[in-house]
Structures are given as structure tokens and as C-alpha cells.
Design a protein around this motif. Structure first.
Motif, PDB file in Angstrom:
ATOM      1  N   HIS A 149       8.556  31.371  11.741  1.00 27.00           N
ATOM      2  CA  HIS A 149       8.373  32.774  12.323  1.00 27.00           C
ATOM      3  C   HIS A 149       9.688  33.354  12.609  1.00 27.00           C
ATOM      4  CE1 HIS A 149       4.020  31.684  12.544  1.00 27.00           C
ATOM      5  NE2 HIS A 149       3.796  33.066  12.246  1.00 27.00           N
ATOM      6  N   VAL A 150      10.374  32.508  13.338  1.00 29.21           N
ATOM      7  CA  VAL A 150      11.969  33.155  13.950  1.00 29.21           C
ATOM      8  C   VAL A 150      13.097  32.786  12.962  1.00 29.21           C
ATOM      9  CG1 VAL A 150      13.098  33.279  15.938  1.00 29.21           C
ATOM     10  CG2 VAL A 150      10.613  33.145  16.161  1.00 29.21           C
ATOM     11  N   GLY A 151      12.759  31.626  12.616  1.00 34.61           N
ATOM     12  CA  GLY A 151      14.088  30.987  11.929  1.00 34.61           C
ATOM     13  C   GLY A 151      14.765  31.788  11.126  1.00 34.61           C
ATOM     14  N   PRO A 152      14.063  32.570   9.989  1.00 37.08           N
ATOM     15  CA  PRO A 152      14.652  33.423   8.887  1.00 37.08           C
ATOM     16  C   PRO A 152      15.414  34.478   9.733  1.00 37.08           C
ATOM     17  CG  PRO A 152      12.266  33.179   8.265  1.00 37.08           C
ATOM     18  CD  PRO A 152      12.632  32.399   9.854  1.00 37.08           C
ATOM     19  N   VAL A 153      14.829  34.932  10.721  1.00 32.59           N
ATOM     20  CA  VAL A 153      15.680  35.898  11.444  1.00 32.59           C
ATOM     21  C   VAL A 153      17.236  35.545  11.595  1.00 32.59           C
ATOM     22  CG1 VAL A 153      15.883  37.403  13.269  1.00 32.59           C
ATOM     23  CG2 VAL A 153      13.618  37.157  12.221  1.00 32.59           C
ATOM     24  N   PHE A 154      17.175  34.541  12.463  1.00 27.80           N
ATOM     25  CA  PHE A 154      18.433  33.823  13.164  1.00 27.80           C
ATOM     26  C   PHE A 154      19.283  33.390  11.841  1.00 27.80           C
ATOM     27  CE2 PHE A 154      15.954  33.441  16.947  1.00 27.80           C
ATOM     28  CZ  PHE A 154      16.843  33.681  17.905  1.00 27.80           C
ATOM     29  N   VAL A 155      18.637  32.833  10.545  1.00 25.19           N
ATOM     30  CA  VAL A 155      19.629  32.426   9.788  1.00 25.19           C
ATOM     31  C   VAL A 155      20.169  33.587   9.014  1.00 25.19           C
ATOM     32  CG1 VAL A 155      19.330  31.341   7.425  1.00 25.19           C
ATOM     33  CG2 VAL A 155      18.179  30.268   9.336  1.00 25.19           C
ATOM     34  N   MET A 156      19.305  34.731   8.773  1.00 24.59           N
ATOM     35  CA  MET A 156      20.099  35.994   8.315  1.00 24.59           C
ATOM     36  C   MET A 156      21.070  36.681   9.076  1.00 24.59           C
ATOM     37  SD  MET A 156      16.419  37.803   6.838  1.00 24.59           S
ATOM     38  CE  MET A 156      17.309  39.160   6.367  1.00 24.59           C
ATOM     39  N   THR A 157      20.890  36.352  10.401  1.00 20.90           N
ATOM     40  CA  THR A 157      21.864  36.906  11.442  1.00 20.90           C
ATOM     41  C   THR A 157      23.082  36.128  11.351  1.00 20.90           C
ATOM     42  OG1 THR A 157      20.284  37.411  12.677  1.00 20.90           O
ATOM     43  CG2 THR A 157      22.382  37.510  13.876  1.00 20.90           C
ATOM     44  N   ALA A 158      23.034  34.672  11.289  1.00 18.22           N
ATOM     45  CA  ALA A 158      24.101  33.926  11.017  1.00 18.22           C
ATOM     46  C   ALA A 158      24.869  34.096   9.626  1.00 18.22           C
ATOM     47  CB  ALA A 158      23.913  32.472  11.089  1.00 18.22           C
ATOM     48  N   GLY A 159      24.093  34.449   8.581  1.00 18.87           N
ATOM     49  CA  GLY A 159      24.839  34.708   7.390  1.00 18.87           C
ATOM     50  C   GLY A 159      25.545  35.958   6.957  1.00 18.87           C
ATOM     51  N   ALA A 160      24.610  37.095   7.972  1.00 17.19           N
ATOM     52  CA  ALA A 160      25.311  38.194   7.979  1.00 17.19           C
ATOM     53  C   ALA A 160      26.477  38.446   8.704  1.00 17.19           C
ATOM     54  CB  ALA A 160      24.351  39.405   8.363  1.00 17.19           C
TER      55      ALA A 160
END
Length: 379
Positions: A136-147
Motif C-alpha cells: 500500500h505505501v511502498g509505491p508512493v515512497f519508491v515514486m518519491t525517491a525516483g522523482a
């Protein structure tokens, strides 16, 4: 250090300090109003990070030095604070740009990715390593790190291009200054050569004539020779004044080029005692001042050479006006010379003057057979 120093060049140091302070105070306020067990730990971590920046990181940013040890320390404190309060993760707004300011590109990317994934790891551990939390939360943090990583790379590239462009502009400015200096030196050299030619064609020749006249003075003709010497001296005085004032030759100031060349031919005959003739062909017309000066100076130089070196009995001068050019021909029946071996300032000066107006100088002579000087200039 290159890439780590470039982001700081995009912002004023004071504005950056203000920005970092606003982020830290804003996150601290959000943590303070949060009713959570780890609120104190979160506030403590923010305070420690602010203190570390004030006494350590700020100096590194100012001096554009690598700050790997500082970045590792801040990441550790940040992880401890994120474990106490999830609101501490908002410090990433200040930490990510700071990492790009302190580190080279690759270490900065690693630090930014680690910083953005730290709250995810802390939350995953706090939720008992529940896989659903990561889903649930992982994709948000991964996208934030990539951005954050992409934005840092893009900013770094833009800054690098701006720096290279600034260096290129500075190099162009230096090159333009060097070209201006060389052009100035070339102009000075050309002006010196022009003045040397003017002096040779006017003052030197005139004073030589005066000396020759005085040395050849016959008591029976003393008054006539002295009068001619005085007249020559006056003409050279006028020439010197014209040189100082950067004006056209005085001989042209009294009439047309045709009249000036005719006077030079008559004077040459008077000075040397040789028979002299002057004729013109074509329709006489005004020419650019530079062209008229070149033609007149060439006539003066050629006739002076005849008087000083040729021992001629007959001299002829032709000024021919044609549709697209004007020719000056000075011919004598004197002792002649070998053009391939004869070098002097006079002939070289005439060639240089002819080149200044796109003309050509032709010298035809051989020992014992006289000489012909022909100058052709575009009209």
C-alpha cells in the motif's frame, strides 16, 4: 569537486539558509501538534539535524566541499526521527537538495534514494514487517525517491550546462579582447608604415632635393638654385603640416590630380635638367581621395628615383583615365637597373600603397636600357 558545487551557484546562500530553516521549523511544528508517542524523538531529531547543519553542513556548503561524513550522520539522525514520527519524513524537502549541494552526482543520488526509502523501511519495521504495508505505501515512497533522483539529475545537468555556457562566454570575451588587442596592434603597425611611407615620399625626398640643389649650386646661378631650394623647403613644410593634421597631400589641395602630377613632372625636369613630357588620355574625373593620394605619391617617388639615380636625358609621364581603372606610367631613358636585385623603401612603399587601394605596380627595367614604372588602380 565540481558537480557538488554547481547547485549552490543557482541560489543565494542566505536564501538557501532561509529555505532550510523554514522547512525545519514547519516540520517541527507539524510534529509538535501531533499526538504520538514518538513526538519527542521526532522533535529531537529535527533539532539535531538543524544543529548539525548550523555548525557543520553550512560550512561545507559555503566552501563547496564534499560532505559524505555529514550526509551519513544526517541520514542516521533522520532515520531515528522517522522512527519516532512519520511527519519527520517531510524534512526530505530540505535534505534532498542539500545532498546534491554537498556531494558529487553519484553519491548524492545514493543519499537521496536512501533518504526517501528510510521512512518506508522504518514504517515497514514498525508495522511488524507486514507485507501489505509495502504493497500500500511502498509505491508512493519508491515514486518519491525516483522523482527526487530524477529532479536532482536534471538540475545538475542544467547547472552544468549553465556553467559550461558561462565558461564559453568568458572564453569568447577573452578571445574578443585578444582580437581587439591584435587588431589595435595591427592598426598601429599599419599606421606606422603609412606614416613612414608619407615621410619617405615627402619630407625625405624634399630635403634630399634641397641638399642636391645646394651642393650643385653654381655661383652664376646661385640665386636661381637658392630660390628653388627655398621653394622646396616650403613645400616640405606644408607636407609635414599635412601629415600632422592627417590631411590629403597639399599638392592635391591646390587642384586636381592631373594638375598635381603635371606639376611634379615639371619640377622633376627643372631639378634634373632632363627633358620632361606629360600627357593624359581619357576623360579626367575625380577619384576617391585614397586613390589620388596613391597615384600622386607614386609619381613623386618614380620621378625622385629618376632624378637621384637614373641620370636620364628624357622623362615621360602618362596619366591614363580608362573606364574601370587609371594608369600612371613614368618612363625614362636612364641607366636602368635589375628589378630582381633592386630593393628599396621607395619601390616597396609604392607596392604597399598600390595594395591598399587594390592596385598593382609593374616595374620594367634592365641595366643601360632605362626604366618604366606602371601603376594601375581601379577607379
Amino acid at each position: 569537486m565540481t558537480t557538488a558545487a554547481t547547485p549552490r551557484r543557482l541560489m543565494d546562500e542566505v536564501l538557501w539558509d532561509v529555505f532550510f530553516a523554514v522547512v525545519a521549523l514547519g516540520v517541527a511544528a507539524a510534529v509538535a501538534v501531533q499526538d504520538a508517542p514518538g513526538r519527542v524523538a521526532g522533535l529531537a531529531s529535527i533539532a539535531v539535524i538543524a544543529l548539525l547543519y548550523a555548525v557543520w553542513g553550512r560550512r561545507l556548503v559555503r566552501k563547496q566541499r564534499q560532505g559524505i561524513g555529514y550526509a551519513v550522520t544526517v541520514l542516521a539522525v533522520f532515520a531515528a526521527g522517522a522512527a519516532g514520527s512519520d511527519m519527520v519524513s517531510y524534512l526530505l524537502f530540505g535534505l534532498c537538495p542539500m545532498f546534491f549541494m554537498l556531494l558529487d552526482l553519484r553519491p548524492a543520488l545514493v543519499a537521496v534514494v536512501v533518504a526517501n526509502l528510510t521512512p518506508l523501511a522504518v514504517g515497514f519495521a514498525a508495522n511488524g514487517f507486514d507485507a501489505s504495508y509495502l504493497v500500500h505505501v511502498g509505491p508512493v515512497f519508491v515514486m518519491t525517491a525516483g522523482a527526487a533522483a530524477w529532479l536532482g539529475v536534471w538540475i545538475n545537468r542544467v547547472v552544468k550546462q549553465s556553467t559550461e555556457r558561462a565558461e564559453l562566454i568568458a572564453e569568447l570575451e577573452r578571445s574578443r579582447a585578444e582580437v581587439a588587442r591584435l587588431s589595435h596592434e595591427a592598426g598601429v603597425a599599419a599606421e606606422r608604415a603609412r606614416l613612414a611611407g608619407e615621410i619617405h615620399d615627402t619630407l625625405a625626398q624634399g630635403f634630399t632635393s634641397i641638399i642636391t640643389l645646394l651642393q650643385a649650386a653654381d655661383p652664376a646661378l646661385a640665386d636661381e638654385r637658392l630660390a628653388l631650394a627655398v621653394r622646396t623647403a616650403r613645400e616640405n613644410l606644408a607636407e609635414s603640416r599635412a601629415l600632422v593634421a592627417a590631411l590629403a597631400p597639399p599638392a592635391l589641395g591646390d587642384g586636381s590630380l592631373l594638375d598635381a602630377v603635371r606639376r611634379q613632372a615639371a619640377r622633376a625636369a627643372e631639378d634634373s635638367g632632363a627633358a620632361s613630357s606629360f600627357r593624359t588620355t581619357g576623360a579626367a574625373r575625380p577619384l576617391p581621395t585614397a586613390v589620388e593620394v596613391v597615384l600622386l605619391r607614386a609619381a613623386q617617388e618614380a620621378l625622385t628615383n629618376v632624378r637621384r639615380h637614373a641620370a636620364a636625358r628624357d622623362v615621360s609621364v602618362l596619366l591614363a583615365y580608362e573606364a574601370e581603372k587609371v594608369r600612371l606610367v613614368v618612363r625614362d631613358d636612364g641607366r636602368g637597373f635589375d628589378p630582381g636585385q633592386r630593393h628599396g623603401f621607395g619601390l616597396d612603399g609604392m607596392r604597399a600603397r598600390a595594395g591598399q587601394v587594390g592596385g598593382t605596380l609593374t616595374v620594367r627595367s634592365e641595366p643601360g636600357a632605362g626604366a618604366t614604372i606602371e601603376l594601375e588602380v581601379p577607379a
